[in-house]
Design an enzyme around this catalytic site. Structure first.
Site, short mmCIF file in Angstrom:
data_model
loop_
_atom_site.label_atom_id
_atom_site.label_comp_id
_atom_site.label_asym_id
_atom_site.label_seq_id
_atom_site.Cartn_x
_atom_site.Cartn_y
_atom_site.Cartn_z
N GLU A 109 0.85 -1.21 0.00
CA GLU A 109 0.00 0.00 0.00
C GLU A 109 0.88 1.26 0.00
O GLU A 109 0.60 2.22 -0.70
CB GLU A 109 -0.94 -0.01 1.21
CG GLU A 109 -1.97 -1.13 1.15
CD GLU A 109 -2.92 -1.11 2.33
OE1 GLU A 109 -2.50 -1.47 3.44
OE2 GLU A 109 -4.08 -0.70 2.16
N GLU A 129 -3.59 -10.05 3.75
CA GLU A 129 -4.63 -9.64 4.70
C GLU A 129 -5.72 -10.70 4.85
O GLU A 129 -6.18 -10.98 5.96
CB GLU A 129 -5.27 -8.31 4.23
CG GLU A 129 -4.43 -7.09 4.53
CD GLU A 129 -3.35 -6.81 3.48
OE1 GLU A 129 -3.08 -7.68 2.63
OE2 GLU A 129 -2.77 -5.72 3.54
C1 1HE Z 1 6.41 -8.71 12.09
C2 1HE Z 1 5.77 -8.49 10.84
C3 1HE Z 1 4.56 -7.76 10.86
C4 1HE Z 1 7.55 -9.64 10.48
N1 1HE Z 1 4.10 -7.33 12.06
N2 1HE Z 1 5.92 -8.26 13.24
N3 1HE Z 1 1.98 -8.46 6.90
C5 1HE Z 1 2.17 -9.80 6.84
O1 1HE Z 1 1.29 -10.59 7.08
C6 1HE Z 1 3.58 -10.22 6.54
C7 1HE Z 1 4.18 -10.84 7.78
N4 1HE Z 1 5.61 -11.08 7.61
C8 1HE Z 1 6.11 -12.10 6.86
O2 1HE Z 1 5.41 -12.78 6.12
C9 1HE Z 1 7.57 -12.36 6.99
O3 1HE Z 1 8.04 -11.73 8.19
C10 1HE Z 1 8.43 -11.82 5.80
C11 1HE Z 1 8.13 -12.68 4.54
C12 1HE Z 1 8.15 -10.35 5.50
C13 1HE Z 1 9.93 -11.95 6.17
O4 1HE Z 1 10.22 -13.28 6.57
P1 1HE Z 1 11.49 -13.58 7.48
O5 1HE Z 1 11.61 -15.06 7.60
O6 1HE Z 1 12.66 -12.82 6.97
O7 1HE Z 1 11.17 -12.93 8.93
P2 1HE Z 1 10.26 -13.51 10.12
O8 1HE Z 1 11.06 -14.52 10.90
O9 1HE Z 1 8.93 -13.92 9.67
O10 1HE Z 1 10.05 -12.20 11.02
C14 1HE Z 1 11.15 -11.61 11.71
C15 1HE Z 1 10.58 -10.81 12.86
O11 1HE Z 1 9.77 -9.75 12.34
C16 1HE Z 1 9.65 -11.63 13.74
O12 1HE Z 1 9.73 -11.10 15.05
P3 1HE Z 1 10.62 -11.82 16.21
O13 1HE Z 1 10.43 -10.98 17.41
O14 1HE Z 1 10.07 -13.22 16.31
O15 1HE Z 1 12.02 -11.81 15.69
C17 1HE Z 1 8.29 -11.33 13.17
O16 1HE Z 1 7.24 -11.50 14.10
C18 1HE Z 1 8.45 -9.86 12.83
N5 1HE Z 1 7.52 -9.42 11.81
N6 1HE Z 1 6.48 -9.08 9.87
C19 1HE Z 1 4.78 -7.58 13.19
N7 1HE Z 1 3.88 -7.48 9.74
C20 1HE Z 1 -2.90 -0.50 7.00
S1 1HE Z 1 -3.50 -2.05 6.98
C21 1HE Z 1 -2.28 -3.07 6.32
C22 1HE Z 1 -2.60 -4.50 6.62
C23 1HE Z 1 -1.40 -5.35 6.50
O17 1HE Z 1 -0.30 -4.92 6.25
S2 1HE Z 1 -1.67 -7.01 6.75
C24 1HE Z 1 -0.22 -7.79 6.25
C25 1HE Z 1 0.79 -7.85 7.35
#
Ligand code: 1HE
Length: 262
Positions: A109, A129
Site C-alpha cells: 500500500e 490480509e
Molecule cells: C512482524 C511483521 C509484521 C515480520 N508485524 N511483526 N503483513 C504480513 O502478514 C507479513 C508478515 N511477515 C512475513 O510474512 C515475513 O516476516 C516476511 C516474509 C516479511 C519476512 O520473513 P522472514 O523469515 O525474513 O522474517 P520472520 O522470521 O517472519 O520475522 C522476523 C521478525 O519480524 C519476527 O519477530 P521476532 O520478534 O520473532 O524476531 C516477526 O514477528 C516480525 N515481523 N512481519 C509484526 N507485519 C494499513 S493495513 C495493512 C494491513 C497489512 O499490512 S496485513 C499484512 C501484514
C-alpha cells in the site's frame, strides 16, 4: 527509538524505514515518524525516495500492535495511514519507491502511493490480509486496484498469491527492475531527473493526472486546459521553452535501437 531515518542528499529527501528486525513492519509510532519525515521533505526537498533497511522493504502493518485493537481503534489507525499517505501521494514533490525483498500488505500500500516504483530482482509482492482475517487499511482498495485492476487484487487477497518482480512489472506495479541492490541508485537517478522539472509541472503531474483520470471525459479535458494554461505562465516554463528553442536543452534519451528510425 527511531524507526525512520531522513537525509537530504542533493535536494532529494532519502526516507528510510529502519526497523529491519521486524522487517520494517509499520507500527503506530513509526507511522507518525514517517509523517514527520514527509512534512520535512515537503519543506526542503525537490523529490523524495522511500526505501527500507535490511532484507525487506516493508512487511506491512505491525500485526503485534494490531492484535488487541477495537473496531474503532482500527478505524483510527486506518485513517492515520490515509492521512500520512495522502501527504505523500498528493503533496508537492514526487516520491520514488526503491523496493526489495518483501513488499507486503501495508508495504505494498505504501509503495502504491509513491509516484514511481523501482524494484530490484529480490522484490516480491503480496497481500496476505485475507490470510490474517483482516482487510487492507492503508488505501490499497483504492490505490492498488487503480494500478493492477480489481480482478488481480482480488486474486492476490483471496489466494495469497505472491508476485515476482517480473509479474509485478506485468501488473504495472513497478516500472523499473534492477539487479539486486541497485534499486536505490536507480531511484535516486530518476528522482534527480524529476527534481529538475518546474515545481508547478511536478505538482500538476502528481495532483492532476489521477483526478483527471477519475473524472468524466469532458471535465477532464477542461481541467487539463486550465492546468496547461496555468503552467505555461511560469518563469520556469518560459525559460524551459527558450532553452529548447536556443538549442541548449538536454536531448531526449532515445534508446539506441530507435535512433534514426523515426
Ligand atoms: C512482524 C511483521 C509484521 C515480520 N508485524 N511483526 N503483513 C504480513 O502478514 C507479513 C508478515 N511477515 C512475513 O510474512 C515475513 O516476516 C516476511 C516474509 C516479511 C519476512 O520473513 P522472514 O523469515 O525474513 O522474517 P520472520 O522470521 O517472519 O520475522 C522476523 C521478525 O519480524 C519476527 O519477530 P521476532 O520478534 O520473532 O524476531 C516477526 O514477528 C516480525 N515481523 N512481519 C509484526 N507485519 C494499513 S493495513 C495493512 C494491513 C497489512 O499490512 S496485513 C499484512 C501484514
Amino acid at each position: 527509538m527511531s524507526d525512520i531515518s531522513y537525509e537530504l542528499k542533493q535536494g532529494i529527501a532519502c526516507i528510510k524505514l529502519t526497523r529491519p528486525k521486524k522487517r520494517n513492519a509499520m507500527s503506530d509510532s513509526m507511522l507518525i515518524e514517517l509523517g514527520e519525515a514527509v512534512d520535512r521533505a515537503a519543506k526542503e526537498a525537490k523529490a523524495a525516495i522511500l526505501f527500507g533497511e535490511g532484507d525487506h522493504f516493508c512487511a506491512g502493518l505491525d500485526l503485534a500492535e494490531h492484535l488487541d485493537k477495537t473496531a474503532l481503534q482500527g478505524i483510527d489507525g486506518s485513517r492515520a495511514w490515509h492521512a500520512v499517505f495522502s501527504r505523500i501521494q498528493r503533496g508537492a514533490i514526487p516520491y520514488f519507491a526503491a523496493l526489495h525483498g518483501a513488499v507486503v500488505g501495508g508495504g505494498l500500500e505504501l509503495a502504491s502511493i509513491c509516484h514511481v516504483r523501482v524494484a530490484d530482482e529480490t522484490a516480491f509482492f503480496a497481500l496476505p490480509e485475507g490470510r490474517r482475517g483482516i482487510f487492507v487499511g492503508g488505501g490499497g482498495s483504492v490505490n492498488i486496484t487503480r494500478i493492477m485492476g480489481v480482478a488481480r487484487m482480488t486474486d492476490m487477497m483471496l489466494t495469497g498469491r505472491v508476485l515476482s518482480v517480473q509479474e509485478a512489472e506485468d501488473y504495472g506495479v513497478v516500472t523499473y527492475i534492477t539487479e539486486e541492490g541497485d534499486a536505490f541508485d536507480k531511484a535516486f537517478t530518476l528522482a534527480q531527473k524529476a527534481a529538475k522539472n518546474a515545481p508547478l509541472s511536478n505538482y500538476a503531474i502528481i495532483n492532476a493526472l489521477q483526478r483527471i483520470h477519475d473524472s468524466g471525459y469532458d471535465e477532464g479535458l477542461f481541467f487539463e486546459s486550465m492546468i496547461a494554461s496555468l503552467t505555461q505562465t511560469t518563469p520556469e516554463a518560459k525559460a524551459g521553452l527558450k532553452e529548447f528553442l536556443d538549442k541548449k536543452a538536454e536531448r531526449l534519451a532515445i534508446p539506441d535501437d530507435k535512433q534514426g528510425k523515426s
